[in-house]
Design an enzyme around this catalytic site. Structure first.
Site, PDB file in Angstrom:
ATOM      1  CE1 TYR A 121     -10.666  21.630   4.613  1.00  0.00           C
ATOM      2  CE2 TYR A 121      -9.404  23.452   5.758  1.00  0.00           C
ATOM      3  CZ  TYR A 121      -9.776  22.658   4.684  1.00  0.00           C
ATOM      4  OH  TYR A 121      -9.604  23.254   3.560  1.00  0.00           O
ATOM      5  CE  LYS A 167     -19.066  12.502  -5.373  1.00  0.00           C
ATOM      6  NZ  LYS A 167     -19.009  12.670  -6.892  1.00  0.00           N
ATOM      7  CG  ASP A 199     -19.035  15.359  -9.613  1.00  0.00           C
ATOM      8  OD1 ASP A 199     -20.051  15.719  -9.070  1.00  0.00           O
ATOM      9  OD2 ASP A 199     -18.752  14.133  -9.996  1.00  0.00           O
ATOM     10  CG  ASP A 227      -7.831  28.627  -4.040  1.00  0.00           C
ATOM     11  OD1 ASP A 227      -8.141  29.014  -2.963  1.00  0.00           O
ATOM     12  OD2 ASP A 227      -6.561  28.363  -4.273  1.00  0.00           O
TER      13      ASP A 227
HETATM   14  C1  IPM Z   1      -7.826  28.854   2.966  1.00  0.00           C
HETATM   15  C2  IPM Z   1      -6.608  27.955   3.449  1.00  0.00           C
HETATM   16  C3  IPM Z   1      -6.832  27.204   4.683  1.00  0.00           C
HETATM   17  C4  IPM Z   1      -7.774  26.517   4.626  1.00  0.00           C
HETATM   18  C5  IPM Z   1      -5.531  26.645   5.179  1.00  0.00           C
HETATM   19  C6  IPM Z   1      -4.226  27.266   5.024  1.00  0.00           C
HETATM   20  C7  IPM Z   1      -5.751  25.886   6.371  1.00  0.00           C
HETATM   21  O1  IPM Z   1      -6.502  27.252   2.172  1.00  0.00           O
HETATM   22  O2  IPM Z   1      -8.212  29.757   4.173  1.00  0.00           O
HETATM   23  O3  IPM Z   1      -8.334  28.888   2.081  1.00  0.00           O
HETATM   24  O4  IPM Z   1      -8.070  25.068   3.926  1.00  0.00           O
HETATM   25  O5  IPM Z   1      -8.909  26.804   5.078  1.00  0.00           O
HETATM   26 MN    MN Z   2      -7.869  27.692   0.482  1.00  0.00          MN
END
Ligand code: IPM
Ligand code: MN
Ligand code: NAD
Length: 328
Positions: A121, A167, A199, A227
Site C-alpha cells: 500500500y 510469499k 496462498d 475479510d
Molecule cells: C480495510 C479497507 C481499506 C484497506 C481500504 C478502504 C483502503 O479495505 O480497512 O480493510 O484496504 O486497508
Molecule cells: Mn479491507
C-alpha cells in the site's frame, strides 16, 4: 481524571448510520466521554476538496482515540482524489502500524495482526514512459521487527502460537520478513512460531481455521485474509478492528466497507462498528469493564435481533434498541 475525547469520523454511505448507533451506545455507557464529529472521506472531498482535511487530522492527533466508520463512495471510484487516500494518510500520520483483527465463533478463535503502514500500500508507485503502471511492496527491516514484536507479545496473552504469513517463495520482501520474524523469535522462546505461504494460508483459513491463534502478515495479505476470517466467523458485518501504534491515539473501525449497495435503507448491521467501539473502550480509553459490558450486550442482542446480512429481518435501529436494552 481529565475528560476523555473521542474523534468520530462518520464516513460515507452506511458509515453515518452505524456511527449513530455507536454514539448512542457510548452516550449510555460512558456519558462523560466527549464525542466530536469530524468530516472525512467522500463527505470531506465534497465539502473541502480533501478526504483528510487538516482540521480533522489535528482533531484526531489531539484525541484519546479515533472512532471511524467506513469511508468510500462509488462516485469517486475513478476520481483523482479518492476517500481511501485520506484513510491511508490518517493511518500513516498516526503511525498505527498494528491492525488487530480478531475473528472468533465456536471453535475458531484467531487474531490477525496486519501490518498497516507499509508494504504494497505504501511502496513506490507510478506510470512508466511506455504506459506501464506499477505499485511496489517495500519494507524496512525495522518495520517488520516492530510488527513481529507486537504479534509475539499478543500471542503471549493468548494461546502462545504465532503463524507468520508471507510469499517467501517469490518475494524478496517476504524472505526478509521471514528472517526478521525468526530473529525476533529468539526473544520469545515460549511462543510456537510457524511460517506459512499466503496462498496456503487462505486455503487453511477456509478449511481448518481452528488451527490458528495469532497470524502476523503484510498489509495487503492481511486485508484479504481478514475479510475471509470474517466470513468464516459469522460475516463481514460482525468484524471489528483496532489499529495501534506505540503512542498516541489508535483508530477503531469495522473491517467492512461503506456498503453502498445497502446505504440509506436502514438495514446495515451495526455489530462490527459496536465491537470496534468495544475495542476502543478497552485499548483506547482504558475501560476494559465497559468494553466487556458492550461486547456482552452485542452478543445478547444478536441472539434474537439480526439484520438481513445475517439472515434476519431486523433494522439497524432495532439492533440498536436491543443492544441498549442489553447494556443494563
Ligand atoms: C480495510 C479497507 C481499506 C484497506 C481500504 C478502504 C483502503 O479495505 O480497512 O480493510 O484496504 O486497508
Ligand atoms: Mn479491507
Ligand atoms: P463492503 O465491505 O462495503 O461490502 C461488501 C458486501 O458486504 C456488500 O454486499 C455489503 O452490503 C456487505 N456489508 C458490508 N458491511 C455490512 C454491514 N455492516 N451490514 C450489512 N452488510 C454489510 O466492500 P465493497 O463493496 O468492496 O466496498 C465498498 C466501499 O467501501 C469501497 O469504496 C471501499 O473502498 C470501501 N471500504 C472502506 C473500508 C473502511 O473504511 N475501513 C473498508 C473496506 C472497504
Amino acid at each position: 481524571m481529565p475528560t476523555k475525547r473521542v474523534a468520530c469520523l462518520p464516513g460515507d454511505c452506511i458509515g453515518p448510520e452505524i456511527m449513530a448507533v455507536a454514539q448512542r451506545v457510548l452516550a449510555e455507557l460512558v456519558p462523560d466521554v466527549e464525542l466530536e464529529d469530524h468530516v472525512f472521506g467522500a463527505a470531506a472531498i465534497r465539502s473541502t476538496g480533501d478526504s483528510l482535511p487538516a482540521e480533522t487530522l489535528e482533531a484526531c492527533r489531539a484525541s484519546d482515540a479515533v472512532l471511524k466508520a467506513p469511508i468510500g463512495d462509488p462516485e469517486f471510484d475513478a476520481a483523482e482524489v479518492r476517500p481511501e487516500q485520506g484513510m491511508l494518510r490518517l493511518r500513516a500520520e498516526l503511525d498505527v502500524y498494528a491492525n488487530l483483527r480478531p475473528a472468533s465463533a465456536g471453535p475458531i478463535d484467531l487474531l490477525i495482526v496486519r501490518e498497516l503502514v507499509g508494504g504494497l500500500y505504501f511502496g513506490a508507485r507510478g506510470v512508466r514512459a511506455d504506459g506501464t503502471v506499477f505499485d511496489t511492496c517495500e519494507y524496512h527491516p525495522s518495520q517488520v521487527e516492530r510488527i513481529a514484536r507486537r504479534a509475539f507479545e499478543l500471542a503471549r496473552t493468548r494461546r502462545g502460537k504465532l503463524t507468520s504469513v508471507d510469499k517467501a517463495n517469490v518475494l524478496d520482501t517476504s524472505r526478509m520478513w521471514r528472517r526478521v520474524v525468526r530473529e525476533v523469535a529468539a526473544d520469545y522462546p515460549d511462543i510456537e512460531l510457524d511460517d506459512m505461504l499466503v496462498d496456503n494460508a487462505a486455503m487453511q483459513l477456509a478449511s481448518n481455521p481452528e488451527q490458528f491463534d495469532v497470524i502476523v502478515t503484510e498489509n495487503m495479505f492481511g486485508d484479504i485474509l481478514s475479510d475471509l476470517a470474517a466470513a468464516m466467523t459469522g460475516g463481514l458485518g460482525l468484524a471489528p478492528s483496532a489499529s495501534l501504534g506505540d503512542a498516541g491515539p489508535g483508530i477503531f473501525e469495522p473491517v467492512h466497507g461503506s456498503a453502498p449497495d445497502i446505504a440509506g435503507r436502514g438495514i446495515a448491521n451495526p455489530a462490527g462498528m459496536l465491537r470496534s467501539t468495544a475495542l476502543m473502550l478497552e485499548h483506547g480509553l482504558g475501560l476494559p469493564e465497559k468494553a466487556a459490558t458492550l461486547e456482552r450486550a452485542v452478543e445478547s442482542a444478536l441472539q434474537s435481533t439480526r439484520t438481513p446480512d445475517l439472515g434476519g429481518r431486523a433494522t439497524t435501529s432495532e439492533v440498536s434498541d436491543a443492544v441498549v436494552a442489553a447494556l443494563v
